[in-house]
Design a protein around this motif. Structure first.
Motif, PDB file in Angstrom:
ATOM      1  N   ALA A 123       0.837  -1.203   0.000  1.00 12.73           N
ATOM      2  CA  ALA A 123       0.000   0.000   0.000  1.00 12.73           C
ATOM      3  C   ALA A 123       0.872   1.254   0.000  1.00 12.73           C
ATOM      4  O   ALA A 123       2.059   1.226   0.346  1.00 12.73           O
ATOM      5  CB  ALA A 123      -0.914  -0.009   1.221  1.00 12.73           C
ATOM      6  N   GLY A 124       0.255   2.366  -0.424  1.00 14.70           N
ATOM      7  CA  GLY A 124       0.937   3.651  -0.382  1.00 14.70           C
ATOM      8  C   GLY A 124       1.791   3.907  -1.607  1.00 14.70           C
ATOM      9  O   GLY A 124       1.666   3.237  -2.634  1.00 14.70           O
ATOM     10  N   GLY A 125       2.672   4.879  -1.488  1.00 11.68           N
ATOM     11  CA  GLY A 125       3.521   5.283  -2.602  1.00 11.68           C
ATOM     12  C   GLY A 125       2.928   6.462  -3.347  1.00 11.68           C
ATOM     13  O   GLY A 125       1.712   6.710  -3.317  1.00 11.68           O
ATOM     14  N   GLU A 126       3.791   7.193  -4.024  1.00 14.55           N
ATOM     15  CA  GLU A 126       3.343   8.346  -4.791  1.00 14.55           C
ATOM     16  C   GLU A 126       2.494   7.895  -5.979  1.00 14.55           C
ATOM     17  O   GLU A 126       2.878   6.968  -6.694  1.00 14.55           O
ATOM     18  CB  GLU A 126       4.544   9.152  -5.301  1.00 14.55           C
ATOM     19  CG  GLU A 126       5.316   9.879  -4.220  1.00 14.55           C
ATOM     20  CD  GLU A 126       4.494  10.966  -3.569  1.00 14.55           C
ATOM     21  OE1 GLU A 126       3.751  11.666  -4.299  1.00 14.55           O
ATOM     22  OE2 GLU A 126       4.558  11.099  -2.333  1.00 14.55           O
ATOM     23  N   PRO A 127       1.360   8.546  -6.207  1.00 13.43           N
ATOM     24  CA  PRO A 127       0.560   8.194  -7.387  1.00 13.43           C
ATOM     25  C   PRO A 127       1.300   8.538  -8.674  1.00 13.43           C
ATOM     26  O   PRO A 127       2.069   9.500  -8.721  1.00 13.43           O
ATOM     27  CB  PRO A 127      -0.712   9.030  -7.218  1.00 13.43           C
ATOM     28  CG  PRO A 127      -0.321  10.156  -6.312  1.00 13.43           C
ATOM     29  CD  PRO A 127       0.743   9.623  -5.414  1.00 13.43           C
ATOM     30  N   GLN A 128       1.066   7.727  -9.709  1.00 16.77           N
ATOM     31  CA  GLN A 128       1.719   7.929 -11.005  1.00 16.77           C
ATOM     32  C   GLN A 128       0.740   7.613 -12.128  1.00 16.77           C
ATOM     33  O   GLN A 128      -0.191   6.832 -11.959  1.00 16.77           O
ATOM     34  CB  GLN A 128       2.957   7.033 -11.134  1.00 16.77           C
ATOM     35  CG  GLN A 128       4.078   7.362 -10.175  1.00 16.77           C
ATOM     36  CD  GLN A 128       5.296   6.485 -10.380  1.00 16.77           C
ATOM     37  OE1 GLN A 128       5.298   5.573 -11.204  1.00 16.77           O
ATOM     38  NE2 GLN A 128       6.356   6.743  -9.623  1.00 16.77           N
ATOM     39  N   TRP A 129       0.990   8.245 -13.279  1.00 16.51           N
ATOM     40  CA  TRP A 129       0.193   7.990 -14.484  1.00 16.51           C
ATOM     41  C   TRP A 129       1.129   7.927 -15.676  1.00 16.51           C
ATOM     42  O   TRP A 129       2.124   8.660 -15.738  1.00 16.51           O
ATOM     43  CB  TRP A 129      -0.834   9.103 -14.691  1.00 16.51           C
ATOM     44  CG  TRP A 129      -1.583   9.008 -15.997  1.00 16.51           C
ATOM     45  CD1 TRP A 129      -2.720   8.300 -16.242  1.00 16.51           C
ATOM     46  CD2 TRP A 129      -1.254   9.661 -17.227  1.00 16.51           C
ATOM     47  NE1 TRP A 129      -3.131   8.447 -17.536  1.00 16.51           N
ATOM     48  CE2 TRP A 129      -2.240   9.284 -18.177  1.00 16.51           C
ATOM     49  CE3 TRP A 129      -0.220  10.506 -17.643  1.00 16.51           C
ATOM     50  CZ2 TRP A 129      -2.219   9.730 -19.500  1.00 16.51           C
ATOM     51  CZ3 TRP A 129      -0.207  10.946 -18.953  1.00 16.51           C
ATOM     52  CH2 TRP A 129      -1.198  10.569 -19.866  1.00 16.51           C
ATOM     53  N   ASN A 130       0.821   7.040 -16.625  1.00 23.98           N
ATOM     54  CA  ASN A 130       1.639   6.950 -17.838  1.00 23.98           C
ATOM     55  C   ASN A 130       0.816   6.287 -18.931  1.00 23.98           C
ATOM     56  O   ASN A 130      -0.181   5.607 -18.662  1.00 23.98           O
ATOM     57  CB  ASN A 130       2.907   6.142 -17.578  1.00 23.98           C
ATOM     58  CG  ASN A 130       4.028   6.488 -18.556  1.00 23.98           C
ATOM     59  OD1 ASN A 130       3.803   7.163 -19.562  1.00 23.98           O
ATOM     60  ND2 ASN A 130       5.219   6.006 -18.275  1.00 23.98           N
ATOM     61  N   THR A 131       1.231   6.493 -20.174  1.00 23.54           N
ATOM     62  CA  THR A 131       0.590   5.851 -21.309  1.00 23.54           C
ATOM     63  C   THR A 131       1.644   5.570 -22.370  1.00 23.54           C
ATOM     64  O   THR A 131       2.711   6.196 -22.389  1.00 23.54           O
ATOM     65  CB  THR A 131      -0.541   6.721 -21.888  1.00 23.54           C
ATOM     66  OG1 THR A 131      -1.206   6.012 -22.943  1.00 23.54           O
ATOM     67  CG2 THR A 131      -0.002   8.029 -22.443  1.00 23.54           C
ATOM     68  N   ARG A 132       1.337   4.618 -23.251  1.00 28.98           N
ATOM     69  CA  ARG A 132       2.293   4.246 -24.295  1.00 28.98           C
ATOM     70  C   ARG A 132       1.546   3.645 -25.476  1.00 28.98           C
ATOM     71  O   ARG A 132       0.512   2.999 -25.310  1.00 28.98           O
ATOM     72  CB  ARG A 132       3.300   3.230 -23.745  1.00 28.98           C
ATOM     73  CG  ARG A 132       4.465   2.918 -24.685  1.00 28.98           C
ATOM     74  CD  ARG A 132       5.562   2.186 -23.944  1.00 28.98           C
ATOM     75  NE  ARG A 132       6.124   3.017 -22.873  1.00 28.98           N
ATOM     76  CZ  ARG A 132       6.925   2.548 -21.924  1.00 28.98           C
ATOM     77  NH1 ARG A 132       7.241   1.264 -21.897  1.00 28.98           N
ATOM     78  NH2 ARG A 132       7.403   3.357 -21.002  1.00 28.98           N
TER      79      ARG A 132
END
Length: 232
Positions: A123-132
């Motif tokens: 659980a936890g951690g910095e949120p991230q977003w990516n696409t490819r």
């Protein structure tokens, strides 16, 4: 063991702007037999009408992979990220400690996509977003890893789960094998076409949970596109 989840057996929801089929139980009225496979807890087959979409809403502690089958997906989130994801391409969002986002149909035809949710390792951690972008020609006759929680899967979008998301396109009468470690399972969906999996027929949009099987043989009965999650 193969446990089929035929299209007609899936739970469903219809909100006008959104028509959804659920490979896994989402609401109380869903199919109670469609339980998680490993850390794979959601696989929704969504169709979003022109002009429709999900308003800003939040997620936490979930790995969310979106596979666009038809149309153009628009994305905005609380990180300031914006993107347009086209058919065949993939978006990943690690919700971590919390992220808010909106998704909507940016095209002039119904938007069809898979929403795949995986529980993270921690659980936890910095949120991230990516696409490819993932050109379909690159996965002709072979599984290509689209998203992965393993650093040795070069070219895949990173996720924080013990899983891989793969896709393949097959021509009629083409055959492919996939090896699963004894400790792993998989969930396979026929995005289009017709195939057999270890000799058992599957139609377009059907799913199948694959457990306690180490060798999966897939034969295309017609030109087909498949998406699969290999999970611990």
């Amino acid at each position: 063991m193969l446990t089929h989840r035929r299209w007609e057996s899936l739970g469903n929801a219809d909100f006008g702007w959104l028509r959804a089929k659920h490979h896994f139980t989402v609401f109380d009225g869903g199919n109670p037999e469609h339980k998680p496979v490993g850390n794979l807890v959601v696989w929704n087959d969504d169709e979003i009408a022109v002009g429709g979409g999900f308003p800003f809403h939040g997620h936490k502690d979930m790995e969310i992979i979106t596979y666009v089958r038809q149309g153009i997906l628009g994305h905005r989130d609380s990180l300031g990220s914006e993107g347009q994801i086209h058919a065949g391409d993939v978006q990943v969002m690690s919700a971590g400690t919390g992220i808010r986002h909106a998704e909507f149909n940016k095209g002039d035809e119904p938007l069809k996509l898979y929403q795949i949710w995986l529980q993270p390792r921690t659980a936890g951690g910095e949120p991230q977003w990516n696409t490819r972008k993932f050109p379909k020609d690159d996965r002709s006759g072979r599984f290509v890893v689209l998203a992965s929680g393993f650093s040795n899967d070069d070219g895949a979008l990173p996720i924080r789960a013990d899983a891989r998301v793969l896709a393949v396109t097959l021509q009629a009468r083409e055959k492919i094998h996939h090896e699963l470690a004894p400790s792993r399972s998989a969930y396979l969906v026929v995005a289009s076409g017709k195939v057999t999996v270890n000799g058992e027929p599957m139609n377009a949009l059907d799913g199948v949970a694959i457990t306690h099987v180490t060798n999966v043989e897939i034969v295309a009965l017609e030109d087909s596109e498949l998406v699969m999650v290999d999970t611990g």
